[in-house]
Structures are given as C-alpha cells and as structure tokens.
Write a protein that holds these residues in place. Structure first.
Motif, PDB file in Angstrom:
ATOM      1  N   GLN A   1      32.284  28.439  38.107  1.00 39.85           N
ATOM      2  CA  GLN A   1      31.946  29.339  39.201  1.00 39.85           C
ATOM      3  C   GLN A   1      30.432  29.482  39.257  1.00 39.85           C
TER       4      GLN A   1
ATOM      5  N   GLU B   1      43.030  33.439  44.697  1.00 36.09           N
ATOM      6  CA  GLU B   1      42.782  34.089  43.404  1.00 36.09           C
ATOM      7  C   GLU B   1      42.010  35.400  43.562  1.00 36.09           C
TER       8      GLU B   1
ATOM      9  N   LEU C   1      35.867  28.328  33.149  1.00 37.91           N
ATOM     10  CA  LEU C   1      35.763  28.666  34.563  1.00 37.91           C
ATOM     11  C   LEU C   1      34.515  28.037  35.149  1.00 37.91           C
TER      12      LEU C   1
ATOM     13  N   LEU D   1      33.933  28.360  43.840  1.00 35.17           N
ATOM     14  CA  LEU D   1      34.671  28.584  45.081  1.00 35.17           C
ATOM     15  C   LEU D   1      33.843  28.159  46.291  1.00 35.17           C
TER      16      LEU D   1
ATOM     17  N   LEU E   1      38.163  29.092  41.015  1.00 38.11           N
ATOM     18  CA  LEU E   1      38.884  30.039  41.851  1.00 38.11           C
ATOM     19  C   LEU E   1      39.014  29.517  43.271  1.00 38.11           C
TER      20      LEU E   1
ATOM     21  N   TYR F   1      38.739  36.723  35.241  1.00 44.60           N
ATOM     22  CA  TYR F   1      39.308  35.378  35.111  1.00 44.60           C
ATOM     23  C   TYR F   1      38.676  34.637  33.935  1.00 44.60           C
TER      24      TYR F   1
ATOM     25  N   VAL G   1      35.413  37.583  38.738  1.00 45.85           N
ATOM     26  CA  VAL G   1      35.046  36.371  38.000  1.00 45.85           C
ATOM     27  C   VAL G   1      35.105  36.639  36.503  1.00 45.85           C
TER      28      VAL G   1
ATOM     29  N   HIS H   1      36.211  24.735  45.840  1.00 44.52           N
ATOM     30  CA  HIS H   1      37.460  25.027  46.528  1.00 44.52           C
ATOM     31  C   HIS H   1      37.347  24.641  47.999  1.00 44.52           C
TER      32      HIS H   1
END
Length: 195
Positions: free
Chosen positions: A60, A31, A58, A103, A27, A47, A44, A156
């Motif tokens: 995260q 997002e 994902l 992120l 993300l 997604y 989260v 990110h």
C-alpha cells in the motif's frame, strides 16, 4: 488409518508450502467497506497487523522487494519521498523482485469513482482524488529512480484511473484488477495484465 496418514501428509505439505511462500496482498475498494468510522490510515494499519500475523505483506503505497527469494523487505512511502535516488537504487541493487503498488484509487476516473459509492461511506471523492495524487507522485519517484529495473506495478485500479501520464514505463510490468474485464498486452517491452 490410511485417511489419517494421508491427512497428516497433506498437512505437512501445506505447512511446508506456507513456510516457503511469500504472499503480498493489496487492498481493493471492497476491503474498505464497513470501516466508515476509521480513517484510511487506520484501515491500512488494521489490515497490516492482521496480515503480519499470517506472515503476509501489505502493498500500500510502498515497495516490497526480495533479494534472495526468501526474505521480503519494505521501502515505505515516507522513505521513497525522503531518500535520495542513489540511496533507493543502492538499497535495491541486488533485489531480484521489486513490487510497487497499492489500491491507487480512481482519482482520474470521472465516471466510476467514489461518487458512485465504490468505497461506500469510507472514502469520498475529494479523498479519493487526493489518494490517487499521492500514489501518482510515488509512481513518478519509482519511474525516475528505477527506469532500468523490471518493477512490477501492482495496483487494484488500472493505471488510467490514478496516473497523470498516459504511457507505461518501458520494462515495467503493470498488474491491476477492479474493472472485471480481462486485458493482456505484452510486446516484449511493455506488459499489462488486468483482470
């Protein structure tokens, strides 16, 4: 008829390509926009469910790894916090690719952060700082547990925005975006790739 055959061929190639590819997704601040009525965990989870349906993964606050190039496995944040270093190392002993990331947020960035609206109404500054601290503590676990592995730290935001340390782990590869300024450094020991 030729166009139909070409289309069928392209569809088979696309299907074959999809089935052999493994896609990890993380993300960014955009997002999170439009989810002001949801907690970060709820966002989260939404997604993660959507990506799972597409056979994507994902990243995260966790580790994704592959031991044979075809299967992706996950070590969650809770597992990173609770498993012994020896247990984590044993789990990853035959991993060919190790991704750690998420992120990471901009908790250490005093100039460009939640106060500037980068998450709109979804995350405030205190939440952002807390999330960066969580990520940084997981990063410390990864660094101390896997110092001799080539881990890809995929975030990110750049390291300086979330990390209390001002150096990179030898042998790790750092990939980030968010700043919209390209940066590349690779001296054979330290590797940083940024958008």
């Amino acid at each position: 008829r030729v166009a139909q055959m070409r289309y069928r061929c392209e569809q088979r190639q696309l299907t074959a390509h999809k089935s052999s590819s493994q896609i990890a997704f993380l993300l960014g601040n955009h997002e999170l926009w439009g989810f002001s009525n949801n907690t970060l965990n709820e966002i989260v989870q939404r997604y993660e469910e959507a990506l799972k349906e597409q056979k994507m993964y994902l990243l995260q606050n966790n580790i994704l790894y592959s031991d044979d190039g075809n299967n992706i496995y996950k070590i969650t944040a809770d597992e990173l916090r609770t498993q012994s270093r020896a247990g984590i190392r044993d789990t990853l002993k035959s991993a060919r690719v190790i991704l750690f990331g998420g992120l990471a947020f901009s908790g250490k960035n005093a100039e460009f952060n939640a106060n500037n609206g980068i998450y709109r109404d979804t995350i405030n500054r205190s939440q952002e700082v807390e999330e960066s601290i969580k990520f940084d503590s997981l990063y410390d676990i990864v660094c101390n547990t896997l110092p001799d592995r080539n881990v890809i730290v995929f975030t990110h935001t750049p390291q300086k925005d979330w990390c209390s340390a001002d150096y990179q782990q030898l042998g790790f590869i750092y990939v980030s975006g968010h700043t919209h300024r390209n940066y590349f450094y690779d001296d054979g020991e330290y590797r940083i790739y940024a958008d």
